[in-house]
Design a protein around this motif. Structure first.
Motif, PDB file in Angstrom:
ATOM      1  N   SER A   1      10.025  -8.638 -21.353  1.00 24.04           N
ATOM      2  CA  SER A   1      11.209  -7.872 -21.766  1.00 24.04           C
ATOM      3  C   SER A   1      12.155  -8.718 -22.608  1.00 24.04           C
ATOM      4  N   GLU A   2      12.461  -9.927 -22.130  1.00 25.09           N
ATOM      5  CA  GLU A   2      13.392 -10.794 -22.858  1.00 25.09           C
ATOM      6  C   GLU A   2      12.826 -11.251 -24.197  1.00 25.09           C
ATOM      7  N   SER A   3      11.492 -11.238 -24.317  1.00 26.21           N
ATOM      8  CA  SER A   3      10.830 -11.617 -25.568  1.00 26.21           C
ATOM      9  C   SER A   3      10.673 -10.431 -26.508  1.00 26.21           C
ATOM     10  N   LYS A   4      11.224  -9.281 -26.104  1.00 26.38           N
ATOM     11  CA  LYS A   4      11.201  -8.050 -26.917  1.00 26.38           C
ATOM     12  C   LYS A   4       9.778  -7.538 -27.159  1.00 26.38           C
ATOM     13  N   VAL A   5       8.872  -7.822 -26.212  1.00 27.47           N
ATOM     14  CA  VAL A   5       7.514  -7.279 -26.298  1.00 27.47           C
ATOM     15  C   VAL A   5       7.593  -5.809 -25.915  1.00 27.47           C
ATOM     16  N   GLU A   6       6.969  -4.962 -26.708  1.00 33.72           N
ATOM     17  CA  GLU A   6       6.929  -3.531 -26.406  1.00 33.72           C
ATOM     18  C   GLU A   6       5.715  -3.273 -25.525  1.00 33.72           C
ATOM     19  N   PHE A   7       5.983  -2.794 -24.301  1.00 30.87           N
ATOM     20  CA  PHE A   7       4.913  -2.564 -23.333  1.00 30.87           C
ATOM     21  C   PHE A   7       5.311  -1.464 -22.365  1.00 30.87           C
TER      22      PHE A   7
ATOM     23  N   HIS B   1       8.105 -10.132 -11.191  1.00 25.89           N
ATOM     24  CA  HIS B   1       9.458 -10.214 -11.741  1.00 25.89           C
ATOM     25  C   HIS B   1       9.495 -11.141 -12.960  1.00 25.89           C
ATOM     26  N   ALA B   2       8.930 -12.328 -12.814  1.00 22.76           N
ATOM     27  CA  ALA B   2       8.978 -13.304 -13.909  1.00 22.76           C
ATOM     28  C   ALA B   2       8.180 -12.837 -15.118  1.00 22.76           C
ATOM     29  N   LEU B   3       7.013 -12.248 -14.892  1.00 23.39           N
ATOM     30  CA  LEU B   3       6.196 -11.765 -16.015  1.00 23.39           C
ATOM     31  C   LEU B   3       6.895 -10.642 -16.769  1.00 23.39           C
TER      32      LEU B   3
ATOM     33  N   SER C   1       3.486 -15.460 -28.530  1.00 27.75           N
ATOM     34  CA  SER C   1       4.479 -16.526 -28.421  1.00 27.75           C
ATOM     35  C   SER C   1       5.066 -16.598 -27.013  1.00 27.75           C
ATOM     36  N   ALA C   2       5.413 -15.454 -26.444  1.00 32.08           N
ATOM     37  CA  ALA C   2       6.026 -15.422 -25.112  1.00 32.08           C
ATOM     38  C   ALA C   2       5.092 -15.954 -24.033  1.00 32.08           C
TER      39      ALA C   2
END
Length: 161
Positions: free
Chosen positions: A12-18, A5-7, A54-55
């Motif tokens: 997601s909140e860091s806008k990483v596309e995955f 959940h945390a990862l 960064s995240a």
């Protein structure tokens, strides 16, 4: 123990596309199997790599299985010059994959990704049919064992549609 959940929330909140793949994707589709690491295929653009580095920096990513003290530079340059990274972090095991066997990179998988809740967080997850293909291509015993269950889930979905 990996805090899925945390990862996922952090990425997601860091806008990483995955795209979530592997055991966590299987679980999101209804598999009863447990997994110990989070596998994600990440988009390899400069902007996305910068957001990801960064995240994850506060989680002190380190190469899983590497001897303690082995120098490892968690940086954009490291990610750009590498491809797939099996990491340990403060939140648990994370596999960052630039591409997967039988599936390719983020762009190749994107059309087969669906929005699902994984560990309570909505994100892109590899679709069931493509997940089965990727697991079959990987050919590892644990993947081959999972395919039968995933095919049953797929058949049940088709029957209910």
């Amino acid at each position: 123990m990996t805090d899925f959940h945390a990862l996922i929330r952090l990425l997601s909140e860091s806008k990483v596309e995955f795209i979530v793949v592997g055991g966590a994707a299987a679980t999101a589709h209804g598999s009863a199997r447990l997994t110990v690491d989070l596998d994600v295929v990440y988009r390899r653009t400069s902007e996305n790599i910068a957001r990801m580095v960064s995240a994850l920096a506060p989680l002190q990513p380190y190469l899983r299985g590497a001897p303690p003290g082995l120098p490892f530079d968690w940086s954009e340059e490291t990610i750009r010059t590498g491809l797939n990274f099996t990491l340990t972090t403060k939140l648990g095991a994370l596999d960052l994959l630039g591409e997967v066997t039988g599936g390719g990179n983020y762009e190749a998988l994107l059309s087969d990704a669906v929005k699902l809740k994984v560990a309570g967080v909505e994100c892109l997850c590899l679709g069931l049919a493509r997940l089965i293909q990727v697991k079959r291509a990987a050919g590892r015993p644990k993947d081959l064992d999972a395919i039968a269950e995933l095919e049953v889930i797929e058949e049940e979905r088709r029957a209910n549609d």
